[in-house]
Scaffold this motif. Sequence first.
Motif, PDB file in Angstrom:
ATOM      1  N   CYS A   7       0.846  -1.193   0.000  1.00 43.19           N
ATOM      2  CA  CYS A   7       0.000   0.000   0.000  1.00 43.19           C
ATOM      3  C   CYS A   7       0.881   1.242   0.000  1.00 43.19           C
ATOM      4  CB  CYS A   7      -0.896   0.031   1.235  1.00 43.19           C
ATOM      5  SG  CYS A   7      -2.016  -1.378   1.335  1.00 43.19           S
ATOM      6  N   ARG A   8       0.572   2.140  -0.931  1.00 45.65           N
ATOM      7  CA  ARG A   8       1.312   3.396  -1.012  1.00 45.65           C
ATOM      8  C   ARG A   8       0.328   4.538  -0.902  1.00 45.65           C
ATOM      9  NH1 ARG A   8       5.869   3.091  -5.380  1.00 45.65           N
ATOM     10  NH2 ARG A   8       6.574   4.811  -4.096  1.00 45.65           N
ATOM     11  N   GLY A   9       0.784   5.624  -0.307  1.00 43.60           N
ATOM     12  CA  GLY A   9      -0.024   6.833  -0.250  1.00 43.60           C
ATOM     13  C   GLY A   9       0.150   7.623  -1.533  1.00 43.60           C
ATOM     14  N   GLU A  10      -0.678   8.612  -1.738  1.00 37.65           N
ATOM     15  CA  GLU A  10      -0.553   9.445  -2.932  1.00 37.65           C
ATOM     16  C   GLU A  10       0.789  10.174  -2.964  1.00 37.65           C
ATOM     17  OE1 GLU A  10      -4.522  11.053  -4.610  1.00 37.65           O
ATOM     18  OE2 GLU A  10      -4.647  11.262  -2.426  1.00 37.65           O
ATOM     19  N   ASN A  11       1.412  10.328  -1.799  1.00 38.16           N
ATOM     20  CA  ASN A  11       2.719  10.978  -1.706  1.00 38.16           C
ATOM     21  C   ASN A  11       3.873   9.990  -1.928  1.00 38.16           C
ATOM     22  OD1 ASN A  11       2.633   9.461   0.619  1.00 38.16           O
ATOM     23  ND2 ASN A  11       2.793  11.195   2.031  1.00 38.16           N
ATOM     24  N   GLY A  12       3.568   8.728  -2.250  1.00 32.78           N
ATOM     25  CA  GLY A  12       4.597   7.730  -2.525  1.00 32.78           C
ATOM     26  C   GLY A  12       5.065   6.940  -1.314  1.00 32.78           C
ATOM     27  N   ARG A  13       4.642   7.331  -0.131  1.00 32.61           N
ATOM     28  CA  ARG A  13       5.067   6.605   1.082  1.00 32.61           C
ATOM     29  C   ARG A  13       4.445   5.220   1.125  1.00 32.61           C
ATOM     30  NH1 ARG A  13       7.167   9.567   5.672  1.00 32.61           N
ATOM     31  NH2 ARG A  13       7.720  11.647   4.950  1.00 32.61           N
ATOM     32  N   PHE A  14       5.114   4.323   1.827  1.00 33.91           N
ATOM     33  CA  PHE A  14       4.676   2.931   1.977  1.00 33.91           C
ATOM     34  C   PHE A  14       4.045   2.732   3.350  1.00 33.91           C
ATOM     35  CE2 PHE A  14       8.080   2.754  -1.091  1.00 33.91           C
ATOM     36  CZ  PHE A  14       7.697   1.766  -1.986  1.00 33.91           C
ATOM     37  N   LEU A  15       2.990   1.924   3.393  1.00 32.44           N
ATOM     38  CA  LEU A  15       2.389   1.551   4.669  1.00 32.44           C
ATOM     39  C   LEU A  15       3.219   0.431   5.288  1.00 32.44           C
ATOM     40  CD1 LEU A  15      -0.265   1.850   6.495  1.00 32.44           C
ATOM     41  CD2 LEU A  15      -0.896  -0.319   5.447  1.00 32.44           C
ATOM     42  N   ASN A  56       5.849  -5.625   9.011  1.00 27.84           N
ATOM     43  CA  ASN A  56       5.706  -6.042   7.619  1.00 27.84           C
ATOM     44  C   ASN A  56       5.364  -4.819   6.784  1.00 27.84           C
ATOM     45  OD1 ASN A  56       5.294  -7.541   5.242  1.00 27.84           O
ATOM     46  ND2 ASN A  56       4.152  -9.135   6.308  1.00 27.84           N
ATOM     47  N   TRP A  57       5.683  -4.874   5.519  1.00 26.13           N
ATOM     48  CA  TRP A  57       5.330  -3.798   4.582  1.00 26.13           C
ATOM     49  C   TRP A  57       4.235  -4.254   3.621  1.00 26.13           C
ATOM     50  CZ3 TRP A  57       7.118  -3.132  -0.794  1.00 26.13           C
ATOM     51  CH2 TRP A  57       7.622  -4.318  -1.335  1.00 26.13           C
ATOM     52  N   MET A  58       3.783  -5.503   3.778  1.00 20.00           N
ATOM     53  CA  MET A  58       2.726  -6.049   2.936  1.00 20.00           C
ATOM     54  C   MET A  58       1.569  -6.500   3.815  1.00 20.00           C
ATOM     55  SD  MET A  58       4.970  -8.522   0.402  1.00 20.00           S
ATOM     56  CE  MET A  58       5.415  -9.618   1.745  1.00 20.00           C
ATOM     57  N   LEU A  59       0.373  -6.382   3.279  1.00 19.52           N
ATOM     58  CA  LEU A  59      -0.812  -6.991   3.873  1.00 19.52           C
ATOM     59  C   LEU A  59      -1.082  -8.246   3.071  1.00 19.52           C
ATOM     60  CD1 LEU A  59      -3.041  -3.812   3.983  1.00 19.52           C
ATOM     61  CD2 LEU A  59      -1.747  -4.791   5.880  1.00 19.52           C
ATOM     62  N   GLY A  60      -1.897  -9.136   3.581  1.00 22.48           N
ATOM     63  CA  GLY A  60      -2.272 -10.262   2.744  1.00 22.48           C
ATOM     64  C   GLY A  60      -2.595 -11.521   3.502  1.00 22.48           C
ATOM     65  N   GLY A  61      -2.801 -12.574   2.720  1.00 25.00           N
ATOM     66  CA  GLY A  61      -3.132 -13.862   3.286  1.00 25.00           C
ATOM     67  C   GLY A  61      -3.354 -14.885   2.192  1.00 25.00           C
ATOM     68  N   HIS A  98       1.045  -7.429  -5.059  1.00 18.33           N
ATOM     69  CA  HIS A  98       0.206  -6.424  -5.713  1.00 18.33           C
ATOM     70  C   HIS A  98       0.512  -5.056  -5.121  1.00 18.33           C
ATOM     71  CE1 HIS A  98      -1.817 -10.282  -5.939  1.00 18.33           C
ATOM     72  NE2 HIS A  98      -2.469  -9.832  -6.999  1.00 18.33           N
ATOM     73  N   GLU A  99       0.122  -4.001  -5.822  1.00 19.15           N
ATOM     74  CA  GLU A  99       0.253  -2.631  -5.333  1.00 19.15           C
ATOM     75  C   GLU A  99      -1.087  -1.932  -5.421  1.00 19.15           C
ATOM     76  OE1 GLU A  99       3.053  -0.697  -7.983  1.00 19.15           O
ATOM     77  OE2 GLU A  99       4.472  -0.538  -6.330  1.00 19.15           O
ATOM     78  N   VAL A 100      -1.270  -0.954  -4.547  1.00 21.53           N
ATOM     79  CA  VAL A 100      -2.428  -0.071  -4.627  1.00 21.53           C
ATOM     80  C   VAL A 100      -2.038   1.264  -4.003  1.00 21.53           C
ATOM     81  CG1 VAL A 100      -3.501  -0.743  -2.424  1.00 21.53           C
ATOM     82  CG2 VAL A 100      -4.938   0.078  -4.288  1.00 21.53           C
ATOM     83  N   VAL A 101      -2.552   2.348  -4.581  1.00 24.44           N
ATOM     84  CA  VAL A 101      -2.395   3.669  -3.985  1.00 24.44           C
ATOM     85  C   VAL A 101      -3.651   3.928  -3.163  1.00 24.44           C
ATOM     86  CG1 VAL A 101      -2.215   6.151  -4.426  1.00 24.44           C
ATOM     87  CG2 VAL A 101      -0.912   4.543  -5.831  1.00 24.44           C
ATOM     88  N   ILE A 102      -3.460   4.194  -1.883  1.00 22.17           N
ATOM     89  CA  ILE A 102      -4.564   4.446  -0.961  1.00 22.17           C
ATOM     90  C   ILE A 102      -4.869   5.939  -0.965  1.00 22.17           C
ATOM     91  CG2 ILE A 102      -5.333   4.308   1.443  1.00 22.17           C
ATOM     92  CD1 ILE A 102      -4.918   1.558   0.209  1.00 22.17           C
ATOM     93  N   GLU A 150      10.623   5.434   1.103  1.00 18.21           N
ATOM     94  CA  GLU A 150      11.329   4.249   0.608  1.00 18.21           C
ATOM     95  C   GLU A 150      12.637   4.040   1.366  1.00 18.21           C
ATOM     96  OE1 GLU A 150      12.813   2.254  -3.593  1.00 18.21           O
ATOM     97  OE2 GLU A 150      11.721   4.137  -3.624  1.00 18.21           O
ATOM     98  N   ARG A 151      13.346   5.117   1.647  1.00 13.74           N
ATOM     99  CA  ARG A 151      14.610   5.017   2.395  1.00 13.74           C
ATOM    100  C   ARG A 151      14.364   4.480   3.808  1.00 13.74           C
ATOM    101  NH1 ARG A 151      18.393   9.804   1.769  1.00 13.74           N
ATOM    102  NH2 ARG A 151      19.021   8.529   0.006  1.00 13.74           N
ATOM    103  N   GLU A 152      13.306   4.963   4.473  1.00 12.58           N
ATOM    104  CA  GLU A 152      12.967   4.468   5.813  1.00 12.58           C
ATOM    105  C   GLU A 152      12.578   2.993   5.756  1.00 12.58           C
ATOM    106  OE1 GLU A 152      11.191   8.505   7.918  1.00 12.58           O
ATOM    107  OE2 GLU A 152       9.948   7.411   6.469  1.00 12.58           O
TER     108      GLU A 152
END
Length: 185
Positions: A37-45, A61-66, A112-116, A135-137
């Motif tokens: 999940c990425r924000g409109e500003n490019g940051r990652f959840l 984790n940087w991914m959601l899922g199952g 997968h990717e999505v912009v939230i 991305e650096r963080e």
Amino acid sequence: MGELVDHVDEQDRVVGVVDRAEAVRLGRLHRIATIVCRGENGRFLVHRRPDDAVRFPGQYNWMLGGAADVGESYEEAAARELSEELGVQAAPRFVFKFRCAGAISPYWLGLHEVVITTPVRPNALEIAWHDWVTERELESLVRRRQFVADAREAFDRYRDLSRSAGPLPDARGAGGRPARSGSGR
């Protein structure tokens, strides 16, 4: 019987149906759908699993899922998991899949990717804490011991793909506009 999943082979072809717990216990390949999940500003959840979670308690984790349900595509499973875990209705964009050795058992991982573009409502049974990072963080966080090992492998593949093919599309729809992700219900 518990959660049923498709049992797949080395080429990710369905060969049967198996209980997920049995698939994990016996090392049978099955499918896992994940979402970046990425924000409109490019940051990652980034999120932390609850301390009482069955899998990867207290880890980041940087991914959601199952697991994908029987007969469910990676894309369908990703959209379902996004709704269940973040309360967001969207159609995540498939990026790639690979056979993951897995910390618990082997499986096929579809990323997968999505912009939230709307507020998120994390499910407390799945997410104890979350934040949006650069991305650096994220690169720094992924290397920490408390990060889910399988998520490290997926991040490395994602980063390598991005470097070899240029920047990955940012999951925006036609015309450069974000793929809308309205909140559900």
